[in-house]
Design a protein around this motif. Structure first.
Motif, mmCIF file in Angstrom:
data_model
loop_
_atom_site.group_PDB
_atom_site.id
_atom_site.type_symbol
_atom_site.label_atom_id
_atom_site.label_comp_id
_atom_site.label_asym_id
_atom_site.label_seq_id
_atom_site.Cartn_x
_atom_site.Cartn_y
_atom_site.Cartn_z
ATOM 1 N N GLN A 33 -7.339 -20.651 -24.535
ATOM 2 C CA GLN A 33 -6.366 -21.174 -25.489
ATOM 3 C C GLN A 33 -6.368 -20.328 -26.749
ATOM 4 O OE1 GLN A 33 -7.580 -25.267 -26.048
ATOM 5 N NE2 GLN A 33 -6.961 -25.861 -23.989
ATOM 6 N N TYR A 35 -5.342 -20.705 -30.863
ATOM 7 C CA TYR A 35 -5.052 -21.626 -31.949
ATOM 8 C C TYR A 35 -4.752 -20.832 -33.221
ATOM 9 C CZ TYR A 35 -7.255 -25.408 -29.233
ATOM 10 O OH TYR A 35 -7.584 -26.329 -28.264
ATOM 11 N N GLN A 37 -5.086 -21.503 -37.423
ATOM 12 C CA GLN A 37 -5.640 -22.416 -38.424
ATOM 13 C C GLN A 37 -5.262 -21.927 -39.811
ATOM 14 O OE1 GLN A 37 -9.949 -22.674 -38.465
ATOM 15 N NE2 GLN A 37 -9.921 -24.713 -39.367
ATOM 16 N N PRO A 43 -7.429 -26.417 -36.602
ATOM 17 C CA PRO A 43 -6.706 -25.510 -35.705
ATOM 18 C C PRO A 43 -5.579 -26.243 -34.974
ATOM 19 C CG PRO A 43 -9.086 -25.311 -35.408
ATOM 20 C CD PRO A 43 -8.851 -26.521 -36.247
ATOM 21 N N LEU A 45 -3.043 -25.846 -31.644
ATOM 22 C CA LEU A 45 -2.884 -25.128 -30.392
ATOM 23 C C LEU A 45 -1.541 -24.396 -30.330
ATOM 24 C CD1 LEU A 45 -4.024 -24.580 -27.502
ATOM 25 C CD2 LEU A 45 -2.705 -26.584 -26.758
ATOM 26 N N LEU A 88 -7.586 -18.104 -33.572
ATOM 27 C CA LEU A 88 -8.800 -18.375 -32.813
ATOM 28 C C LEU A 88 -8.491 -18.414 -31.324
ATOM 29 C CD1 LEU A 88 -9.957 -21.368 -35.020
ATOM 30 C CD2 LEU A 88 -11.262 -19.258 -34.783
ATOM 31 N N ASN A 92 -12.288 -22.098 -21.919
ATOM 32 C CA ASN A 92 -12.778 -23.313 -21.280
ATOM 33 C C ASN A 92 -13.833 -22.914 -20.263
ATOM 34 O OD1 ASN A 92 -13.217 -25.693 -19.895
ATOM 35 N ND2 ASN A 92 -11.080 -26.270 -19.831
ATOM 36 N N GLY A 94 -15.729 -24.916 -18.601
ATOM 37 C CA GLY A 94 -16.019 -25.970 -17.634
ATOM 38 C C GLY A 94 -16.310 -27.273 -18.350
ATOM 39 N N GLN A 96 -14.382 -29.118 -19.796
ATOM 40 C CA GLN A 96 -13.610 -29.147 -21.034
ATOM 41 C C GLN A 96 -14.458 -28.749 -22.245
ATOM 42 O OE1 GLN A 96 -10.718 -28.861 -21.221
ATOM 43 N NE2 GLN A 96 -9.745 -29.853 -22.940
ATOM 44 N N LYS A 97 -15.458 -27.900 -22.027
ATOM 45 C CA LYS A 97 -16.266 -27.413 -23.142
ATOM 46 C C LYS A 97 -15.631 -26.126 -23.627
ATOM 47 C CE LYS A 97 -20.914 -26.025 -24.457
ATOM 48 N NZ LYS A 97 -22.326 -25.931 -24.042
ATOM 49 N N LEU A 98 -15.023 -26.186 -24.810
ATOM 50 C CA LEU A 98 -14.360 -25.021 -25.371
ATOM 51 C C LEU A 98 -15.338 -24.185 -26.167
ATOM 52 C CD1 LEU A 98 -10.864 -26.159 -26.682
ATOM 53 C CD2 LEU A 98 -11.391 -24.773 -24.691
ATOM 54 N N PHE A 100 -15.350 -21.141 -28.816
ATOM 55 C CA PHE A 100 -14.435 -20.444 -29.718
ATOM 56 C C PHE A 100 -14.954 -19.067 -30.086
ATOM 57 C CE2 PHE A 100 -11.052 -23.277 -31.155
ATOM 58 C CZ PHE A 100 -11.478 -24.491 -30.675
ATOM 59 N N GLY A 101 -14.020 -18.130 -30.267
ATOM 60 C CA GLY A 101 -14.346 -16.872 -30.889
ATOM 61 C C GLY A 101 -14.475 -17.057 -32.391
ATOM 62 N N GLN A 102 -14.854 -15.997 -33.094
ATOM 63 C CA GLN A 102 -15.077 -16.122 -34.540
ATOM 64 C C GLN A 102 -13.784 -16.029 -35.328
ATOM 65 O OE1 GLN A 102 -15.295 -13.347 -32.866
ATOM 66 N NE2 GLN A 102 -15.712 -11.554 -34.120
#
Lengths: 110, 113
Positions: A33, A35, A37, A43, A45, A88, A92, A94, A96-98, A100-102
Motif C-alpha cells: 500500500q 499512503y 501523510q 496517513p 491510503l 509511505l 502486508n 501476513g 494484516q500486519k503492515l 511501513f517504510g520510513q
C-alpha cells in the motif's frame, strides 16, 4: 524481520517536474500500500497493489508493484504544490500486519 | 462516516510520569491498531486487536506499555512510566475486516521532557 526501504528520504522539486519514489525490500509481500501523510494528520491510503507487475493510476500518480512483489514505485507526473507530503509505503507481511517504510518527504515548490 | 477519533491531540509530560491515550474507531470496524511514529520515521505497529482480542503485540514494550479494547470498540493505550524515547506521535487505525484498508486517526503527539 521484514523491512521496507524508501528512497529518496527527501525530495524537493519545482512545480511541473516529474519524480519517482522507490520502495524496496528483500522480502515478498502479499500486497503493498501507498499512503500520503500531511503534518498533524494520520496517513491516508492512496492505493493497494496486489499482483506482481500490477500498475495502477490515480490521476497524475502511477503506482507499480514489482514482478517479484518485493518492490514498488510511485511516479508523479507534472507535480503540483498540493502533492507535498510524506509518502509511505507499507507491505502486508501476513495476518494484516503492515510494515511501513520510513517515508519520502516530498516538497513541491511553486 | 465519522473517522477514527483520538484524544488528546497533544500531551506533554515529564519522564517517569504516566499517560493514557484514547481511540474510538470507525463504527463497525473489527480490527484496531496502535502505531508509534517517531519523528522522521514510518509508523511502527505496537499492538493489533481483532474485536477485543489481541492479535499481535510483539513490538509492544510490555514493561511500560499496556493497551486494552473493552467490549471490542474503544481502546486505550497507556505508558507508565514514560521515558524520553517515548516522545512520538501515537496513531490509532481501524479496518472493517481482514485485509481491508486501514483508516487512521490524526494521532496524539506526546512529548516527554
Amino acid at each position: 524481520t521484514q523491512l521496507l526501504e524508501q528512497s529518496p528520504q527527501f525530495l524537493s522539486i519545482q512545480e511541473g517536474e516529474n519524480l519517482t519514489v522507490y520502495c524496496n525490500s528483500s522480502s515478498v509481500f502479499s500486497s503493498l500500500q501507498w499512503y500520503r501523510q500531511e503534518p498533524g494528520e494520520g496517513p491516508v491510503l492512496l492505493v493497494t497493489v496486489v499482483t506482481g507487475g500490477e500498475v495502477k493510476k490515480l490521476k497524475r500518480l502511477t503506482f507499480q508493484f514489482g514482478d517479484a512483489r518485493k518492490d514498488s514505485s510511485l511516479h508523479i507526473t507534472a507535480a503540483q504544490p498540493g502533492d507535498t507530503g510524506l509518502y509511505l509505503c507499507a507491505g502486508n507481511g501476513g495476518a494484516q500486519k503492515l510494515v511501513f517504510g520510513q517515508g519520502t518527504r516530498l516538497t513541491i515548490n511553486p | 462516516e465519522a473517522g477514527v477519533a483520538q484524544s488528546p491531540r497533544y500531551k506533554i509530560i515529564e519522564k517517569r510520569q504516566s499517560v493514557a491515550f484514547w481511540c474510538n474507531p470507525i463504527s463497525g470496524h473489527a480490527t484496531l491498531y496502535w502505531y508509534q511514529q517517531i519523528l522522521g520515521q514510518g509508523p511502527k505497529l505496537l499492538i493489533q486487536f481483532q474485536n477485543n482480542g489481541v492479535v499481535d503485540d510483539s513490538q509492544l514494550p510490555k514493561d511500560r506499555f499496556s493497551a486494552e479494547r473493552l467490549k471490542g470498540v474503544d481502546s486505550t493505550l497507556k505508558i507508565q512510566p514514560a521515558k524520553l524515547e517515548d516522545s512520538a506521535v501515537y496513531l490509532c487505525a481501524s479496518s472493517a475486516y481482514y485485509n481491508s484498508p486501514l483508516h487512521f486517526g490524526n494521532g496524539t503527539r506526546l512529548t516527554v521532557t
